[in-house]
Write an enzyme that holds these catalytic residues in place. Structure first.
Site, PDB file in Angstrom:
ATOM      1  N   SER A  65      29.508  36.304  35.386  1.00 21.44           N
ATOM      2  CA  SER A  65      30.735  36.730  35.047  1.00 21.44           C
ATOM      3  C   SER A  65      30.470  35.558  34.402  1.00 21.44           C
ATOM      4  O   SER A  65      31.365  34.459  34.869  1.00 21.44           O
ATOM      5  CB  SER A  65      31.411  36.789  35.814  1.00 21.44           C
ATOM      6  OG  SER A  65      32.441  37.353  35.652  1.00 21.44           O
ATOM      7  N   ALA A  66      31.323  35.520  32.626  1.00 22.85           N
ATOM      8  CA  ALA A  66      31.692  33.978  32.185  1.00 22.85           C
ATOM      9  C   ALA A  66      33.058  33.313  32.384  1.00 22.85           C
ATOM     10  O   ALA A  66      32.804  31.866  32.175  1.00 22.85           O
ATOM     11  CB  ALA A  66      31.764  34.292  30.379  1.00 22.85           C
ATOM     12  N   GLN A  70      29.558  33.517  41.931  1.00 26.60           N
ATOM     13  CA  GLN A  70      30.580  32.017  41.698  1.00 26.60           C
ATOM     14  C   GLN A  70      29.144  31.102  42.191  1.00 26.60           C
ATOM     15  O   GLN A  70      30.297  30.300  42.901  1.00 26.60           O
ATOM     16  CB  GLN A  70      31.503  32.320  43.583  1.00 26.60           C
ATOM     17  CG  GLN A  70      32.528  33.586  43.757  1.00 26.60           C
ATOM     18  CD  GLN A  70      33.651  33.056  42.462  1.00 26.60           C
ATOM     19  OE1 GLN A  70      33.817  31.986  42.202  1.00 26.60           O
ATOM     20  NE2 GLN A  70      34.701  33.760  42.645  1.00 26.60           N
ATOM     21  N   ASN A 113      33.166  34.133  46.898  1.00 26.57           N
ATOM     22  CA  ASN A 113      34.347  34.125  46.290  1.00 26.57           C
ATOM     23  C   ASN A 113      35.444  32.849  47.703  1.00 26.57           C
ATOM     24  O   ASN A 113      36.201  32.308  47.098  1.00 26.57           O
ATOM     25  CB  ASN A 113      34.383  34.592  45.791  1.00 26.57           C
ATOM     26  CG  ASN A 113      34.193  35.964  46.526  1.00 26.57           C
ATOM     27  OD1 ASN A 113      33.128  36.731  47.510  1.00 26.57           O
ATOM     28  ND2 ASN A 113      36.085  36.403  46.757  1.00 26.57           N
ATOM     29  N   CYS A 132      41.221  39.480  44.110  1.00 23.92           N
ATOM     30  CA  CYS A 132      40.552  41.009  43.497  1.00 23.92           C
ATOM     31  C   CYS A 132      41.610  41.848  44.887  1.00 23.92           C
ATOM     32  O   CYS A 132      42.469  42.633  45.127  1.00 23.92           O
ATOM     33  CB  CYS A 132      39.665  41.523  43.639  1.00 23.92           C
ATOM     34  SG  CYS A 132      38.452  41.135  42.115  1.00 23.92           S
TER      35      CYS A 132
HETATM   36  N1  PLP Z   1      31.747  38.801  42.414  1.00 21.09           N
HETATM   37  C1  PLP Z   1      32.013  37.803  42.966  1.00 21.09           C
HETATM   38  C2  PLP Z   1      31.466  37.380  44.183  1.00 21.09           C
HETATM   39  C3  PLP Z   1      33.157  37.836  42.564  1.00 21.09           C
HETATM   40  O1  PLP Z   1      34.090  36.641  43.170  1.00 21.09           O
HETATM   41  C4  PLP Z   1      33.959  38.585  41.674  1.00 21.09           C
HETATM   42  C5  PLP Z   1      35.417  38.121  41.286  1.00 21.09           C
HETATM   43  O2  PLP Z   1      35.921  37.707  40.889  1.00 21.09           O
HETATM   44  C6  PLP Z   1      33.341  39.440  40.842  1.00 21.09           C
HETATM   45  C7  PLP Z   1      32.466  39.400  41.394  1.00 21.09           C
HETATM   46  C8  PLP Z   1      33.173  40.271  39.644  1.00 21.09           C
HETATM   47  O3  PLP Z   1      33.748  38.937  38.588  1.00 21.09           O
HETATM   48  P1  PLP Z   1      34.523  40.228  37.122  1.00 21.09           P
HETATM   49  O4  PLP Z   1      36.231  39.712  37.687  1.00 21.09           O
HETATM   50  O5  PLP Z   1      34.181  39.180  36.275  1.00 21.09           O
HETATM   51  O6  PLP Z   1      35.046  41.084  36.943  1.00 21.09           O
END
Ligand code: PLP
Length: 392
Positions: free
Chosen positions: A203-204, A183, A155, A332
């Site tokens: 993830s949508a 991603q 990401n 995050c």
């Molecule tokens: N995995 C990756 C590589 C991400 O970049 C993200 C969110 O940025 C997630 C998982 C988590 O996804 P969600 O925001 O739908 O929980």
């Protein structure tokens, strides 16, 4: 807001807006109110929506509908794959292979399984461009390796991991495998070997669908333990009344993606090529963090450092002066106390370069003109912070 007016927004890896087609399906779904689990006729429309959304997701992955499960987000999909799969080894915890550059929603459940349930863990360290090496994966394998989790695309850097060979080798050795494709989906054509994985998360809201819904591909649903117990929804594996509006959105986002991905993918690659050249010519001495070979990277992501300028200050000034949004890590990680990117640290980059890093991610409707404006604004802000020019 039209799809073409998100001017100044370059943080599509944090989240995308809803596309107009997705929004319109979600609006229609707001009027569908029956509970999909109810037996009477009024619930049939809801049940049909759930079924057709699952079909769209399955088509996107090239999987069977019985292998596709809805979740509330990518984080839940990752947690479910890891904890739900490892539950069956709780009495004889073995070895897990993952990477040091996973998203926290993979790193943390694996650390939990290590600390609370006694699994041992190898975290593969990437090369200086942010890609783990297939040979490191092969040497990490042990007779008691029970689970492998390697992300598809990072990401922060966009680096594509050697997922095909890793998944195939895990399959050959009957080791359960998971890939976080959050991603990658909607940004690049997935390797056909992805279905060698036992679990794939997505993830949508990362591909123009709504927040609050994601999905998990499960190769053999009989082997996955429940994370959420309750009613018998999701073929008995995930309880909770269905999020119909979210499903309608994810269904449409998946359909758009199945049809239009090649077009978007080449758009992203064109944009990335252009901004790379512009940044190289900017005179700021920019250092790129991530694969130099564009084919080893998703097309919509670029990570770079401006020497002598703190990324945090640059991002804040770009936002303040030019209403331009970029990221200095993952969305995050901004909630965490440590501000250093664990991804760039794992790549072995120096502290100054890490503190100067900016992540830029573009969308389907980002234009070349916007990128050119971005580079001009970046140049002015960097010069101001370097004390070369006076603030206007
Ligand atoms: N995995 C990756 C590589 C991400 O970049 C993200 C969110 O940025 C997630 C998982 C988590 O996804 P969600 O925001 O739908 O929980």
């Amino acid at each position: 807001m039209s799809e073409t007016t998100l001017s100044g927004y370059f943080d599509y890896n944090a989240t995308t807006p809803l596309s107009n087609s997705v929004k319109s399906e979600m609006l229609k779904a707001l009027d569908i109110y029956g509970n999909a689990s109810s037996p009477y006729s009024r619930a049939q429309e809801s049940k049909a929506l759930v079924d057709s959304a699952r079909e769209n997701m399955a088509q996107l992955m090239g999987a069977e509908t019985s292998q596709m499960f809805f979740t509330s987000c990518g984080s839940e999909a990752n947690n479910w794959a890891i904890k739900g799969s490892l539950a069956r080894h709780a009495k004889n915890p073995g070895h897990i292979i993952t990477t040091a550059i996973e998203h926290p929603s993979v790193l943390e459940p694996i650390a939990y399984m290590e600390q609370v349930h006694g699994f041992s863990v190898t975290r593969l360290v990437p090369d200086v461009e942010g890609r783990v090496r297939e040979e490191d994966f092969l040497s990490a394998l042990r007779p008691n390796t029970q689970f492998v989790s390697v992300m598809y695309a990072n990401n922060e850097t966009g680096a594509l991991q050697p997922i095909g060979p890793i998944l195939e080798e895990a399959r050959r050795r009957a080791i359960t495998s998971h890939t976080d494709a959050v991603q990658a989906l909607g940004k690049c054509t997935l390797d056909d070997r992805i279905l060698a994985a036992d679990y794939v998360s997505f993830s949508a809201h990362k591909f123009y669908g709504p927040k609050g819904i994601g999905g998990l591909y499960v190769r053999r649903p009989g082997e996955l333990a429940q994370l959420i117990h309750g009613g018998g929804q999701e073929m008995g594996l995930r309880a909770g009344t269905e999020n119909l509006v979210g499903m309608a959105g994810l269904a449409r986002a998946s359909e758009d993606c199945t049809q239009l991905l090649p077009e978007w993918e080449s758009h992203y690659r064109r944009l990335r090529h252009r901004i790379t050249r512009k940044l190289q010519d900017s005179g700021l001495g920019i250092e790129f963090n991530g694969p130099q070979d564009p084919s080893k990277c998703v097309g919509n992501t670029i990570n770079f450092s401006v020497p002598g300028v703190r990324g945090e200050a640059l991002a804040a000034l770009l936002d303040h002066k030019h209403q331009t949004q970029v990221s200095i890590g993952s969305a995050c990680s901004n909630n965490k106390s440590s501000k250093s990117s664990h991804v760039l640290v794992a790549m072995g980059l120096g502290d100054e370069r890490i503190q100067s890093a900016i992540r830029m991610s573009f969308g389907r409707y980002t234009t070349e003109d916007e990128l050119d404006r971005f580079v001009n604004n970046l140049h002015a802000c960097a010069e101001q912070l370097l004390g070369i020019s006076t603030p206007s």
